[in-house]
Write a protein that holds these residues in place. Sequence first.
Motif, PDB file in Angstrom:
ATOM      1  N   THR A  32       0.798  -1.205   0.000  1.00  0.00           N
ATOM      2  CA  THR A  32       0.000   0.000   0.000  1.00  0.00           C
ATOM      3  C   THR A  32       0.837   1.265   0.000  1.00  0.00           C
ATOM      4  N   LYS A  33       2.050   1.258   0.515  1.00  0.00           N
ATOM      5  CA  LYS A  33       2.864   2.461   0.528  1.00  0.00           C
ATOM      6  C   LYS A  33       4.267   2.137   0.069  1.00  0.00           C
ATOM      7  N   ALA A  34       4.855   3.119  -0.624  1.00  0.00           N
ATOM      8  CA  ALA A  34       6.221   2.947  -1.105  1.00  0.00           C
ATOM      9  C   ALA A  34       7.205   3.191   0.027  1.00  0.00           C
ATOM     10  N   SER A  35       8.185   2.342   0.132  1.00  0.00           N
ATOM     11  CA  SER A  35       9.265   2.593   1.066  1.00  0.00           C
ATOM     12  C   SER A  35      10.237   3.550   0.427  1.00  0.00           C
ATOM     13  N   ALA A  36      11.109   4.138   1.228  1.00  0.00           N
ATOM     14  CA  ALA A  36      12.061   5.110   0.706  1.00  0.00           C
ATOM     15  C   ALA A  36      13.029   4.468  -0.264  1.00  0.00           C
ATOM     16  N   GLY A  37      13.241   3.163  -0.112  1.00  0.00           N
ATOM     17  CA  GLY A  37      14.239   2.496  -0.933  1.00  0.00           C
ATOM     18  C   GLY A  37      13.670   1.487  -1.893  1.00  0.00           C
ATOM     19  N   GLY A  38      12.484   1.715  -2.412  1.00  0.00           N
ATOM     20  CA  GLY A  38      11.910   0.789  -3.371  1.00  0.00           C
ATOM     21  C   GLY A  38      11.338  -0.443  -2.710  1.00  0.00           C
ATOM     22  N   ARG A  39      11.246  -1.531  -3.482  1.00  0.00           N
ATOM     23  CA  ARG A  39      10.636  -2.756  -2.964  1.00  0.00           C
ATOM     24  C   ARG A  39      11.375  -3.975  -3.477  1.00  0.00           C
ATOM     25  N   TRP A  40      11.698  -4.883  -2.568  1.00  0.00           N
ATOM     26  CA  TRP A  40      12.281  -6.169  -2.940  1.00  0.00           C
ATOM     27  C   TRP A  40      11.157  -7.116  -3.316  1.00  0.00           C
ATOM     28  N   LEU A  41      11.347  -7.858  -4.400  1.00  0.00           N
ATOM     29  CA  LEU A  41      10.353  -8.836  -4.825  1.00  0.00           C
ATOM     30  C   LEU A  41      10.691 -10.208  -4.263  1.00  0.00           C
ATOM     31  N   GLN A  42       9.711 -11.084  -4.291  1.00  0.00           N
ATOM     32  CA  GLN A  42       9.931 -12.448  -3.826  1.00  0.00           C
ATOM     33  C   GLN A  42      11.033 -13.103  -4.655  1.00  0.00           C
ATOM     34  N   PRO A  43      12.031 -13.683  -4.005  1.00  0.00           N
ATOM     35  CA  PRO A  43      13.152 -14.263  -4.761  1.00  0.00           C
ATOM     36  C   PRO A  43      12.695 -15.370  -5.703  1.00  0.00           C
ATOM     37  N   VAL A  44      13.185 -15.306  -6.940  1.00  0.00           N
ATOM     38  CA  VAL A  44      12.918 -16.328  -7.948  1.00  0.00           C
ATOM     39  C   VAL A  44      14.232 -16.608  -8.661  1.00  0.00           C
ATOM     40  N   SER A  45      14.598 -17.865  -8.769  1.00  0.00           N
ATOM     41  CA  SER A  45      15.847 -18.201  -9.436  1.00  0.00           C
ATOM     42  C   SER A  45      15.693 -18.047 -10.949  1.00  0.00           C
ATOM     43  N   ALA A  46      16.821 -17.919 -11.634  1.00  0.00           N
ATOM     44  CA  ALA A  46      16.790 -17.824 -13.089  1.00  0.00           C
ATOM     45  C   ALA A  46      16.182 -19.078 -13.703  1.00  0.00           C
ATOM     46  N   ARG A  47      16.457 -20.232 -13.099  1.00  0.00           N
ATOM     47  CA  ARG A  47      15.899 -21.478 -13.613  1.00  0.00           C
ATOM     48  C   ARG A  47      14.374 -21.479 -13.479  1.00  0.00           C
ATOM     49  N   GLU A  48      13.874 -21.052 -12.327  1.00  0.00           N
ATOM     50  CA  GLU A  48      12.424 -20.994 -12.130  1.00  0.00           C
ATOM     51  C   GLU A  48      11.793 -19.981 -13.078  1.00  0.00           C
ATOM     52  N   ALA A  49      12.431 -18.821 -13.208  1.00  0.00           N
ATOM     53  CA  ALA A  49      11.896 -17.778 -14.079  1.00  0.00           C
ATOM     54  C   ALA A  49      11.867 -18.230 -15.531  1.00  0.00           C
ATOM     55  N   SER A  50      12.924 -18.926 -15.956  1.00  0.00           N
ATOM     56  CA  SER A  50      12.978 -19.405 -17.339  1.00  0.00           C
ATOM     57  C   SER A  50      11.917 -20.453 -17.598  1.00  0.00           C
ATOM     58  N   ALA A  51      11.669 -21.314 -16.605  1.00  0.00           N
ATOM     59  CA  ALA A  51      10.653 -22.354 -16.763  1.00  0.00           C
ATOM     60  C   ALA A  51       9.253 -21.746 -16.820  1.00  0.00           C
ATOM     61  N   PHE A  52       9.038 -20.690 -16.049  1.00  0.00           N
ATOM     62  CA  PHE A  52       7.719 -20.052 -16.027  1.00  0.00           C
ATOM     63  C   PHE A  52       7.476 -19.235 -17.295  1.00  0.00           C
ATOM     64  N   TRP A  53       8.478 -18.433 -17.682  1.00  0.00           N
ATOM     65  CA  TRP A  53       8.297 -17.546 -18.829  1.00  0.00           C
ATOM     66  C   TRP A  53       8.670 -18.280 -20.119  1.00  0.00           C
ATOM     67  N   THR A  54       7.790 -19.165 -20.508  1.00  0.00           N
ATOM     68  CA  THR A  54       7.950 -19.889 -21.764  1.00  0.00           C
ATOM     69  C   THR A  54       7.648 -18.947 -22.927  1.00  0.00           C
ATOM     70  N   PRO A  55       8.065 -19.295 -24.141  1.00  0.00           N
ATOM     71  CA  PRO A  55       7.702 -18.472 -25.306  1.00  0.00           C
ATOM     72  C   PRO A  55       6.195 -18.255 -25.426  1.00  0.00           C
TER      73      PRO A  55
END
Length: 331
Positions: A32-55
């Motif tokens: 709901t509110k921005a922190s002064a230093g942005g926001r960290w996202l939930q960690p996702v490995s490159a392998r997981e990201a590649s498997a999810f983001w198929t063509p």
Amino acid sequence: MIVRAGEAQRALAKSPLVVLLIFIAVVAGGETKASAGGRWLQPVSAREASAFWTPTRMRAAKPVEVGAPGRRGPAIVGDGGKRSPRVAALAGPSSAFGLDSVPVPDSTAPEYRIHGVIFLSAGIFGYGRCSGTAVRSRNRSVVVTAAHCLNTGGPGDRWFPGKAVFVPGYRFGQRPFGVFPVRWIDTTRQWRASGSENFDVGAMLVGRNKRGQLLGEAVGGAGIAWNRKAKQVFDVYGYPAEEPFDGETQRVCGGRPFLGHDPSSFVMPGPLNLAVSCSLNGGSSGGGWLIEGNTLNSVTSYGYFDETSPAFGAYFGNEVARLYGRAERMR
């Protein structure tokens, strides 16, 4: 100041030229509110990201358009590749819209690989997209885009809550340099305070790809400059995804001189924005504007309901310099 290269919410609601990518409170899990230093996202490995983001998933990603005035819900453009009714009324099949931009000859070439597509997962709302540009930084992991791709801006601002990746050199579902998971996102603080399009600039920290490469190792990065004179000549890059485009190729409006400022820019906080002649549309938000060959000096923000309307980008001033400083210090 310049780092040498070695390597809107409102306005986009009123125009199809560059559709505003925005996720608000209705998307599950948004902060709901921005922190002064942005926001960290939930960690996702490159392998997981590649498997999810198929063509297939990447091709299915659509620009996300702000709803009609008075509505605060996102609406992913999912009409089977057709332009929205508002766009079609102005630029039908016989239109010359987009003929002032050309596809880049090879998105993997050094001068083009720094640009790519940001893909975002929005839960029940499907998959969204923006454009972005890798920039030279100490951590070799920074991508610059439009603030509205990451945060709604203004009072009650909300962060994009889902998974995100940057795919440099994207073309027809191909990931020539791999997928770089987004780890941290931030915008100019004035965007989050006021929602003024004059501050519509965001930054992301990305992780390594499956090969273990940092973004800068894989594709290099543009330089970045701020507090330069507005009167520049820009090469405008992006991945437009509405008709007559399909989001599968990188396009550029080359050598576009500064035309002036949007009159609405005068009544909003911040330095006056920039206008150039370039016909791009949804999916191009956040695409880089380069000067002097390889120096980032603005990003696409919005445009109006007119094929002849300029594209508008935020001026890179002190707020952008501070944002870049925060991003390159992240690890």
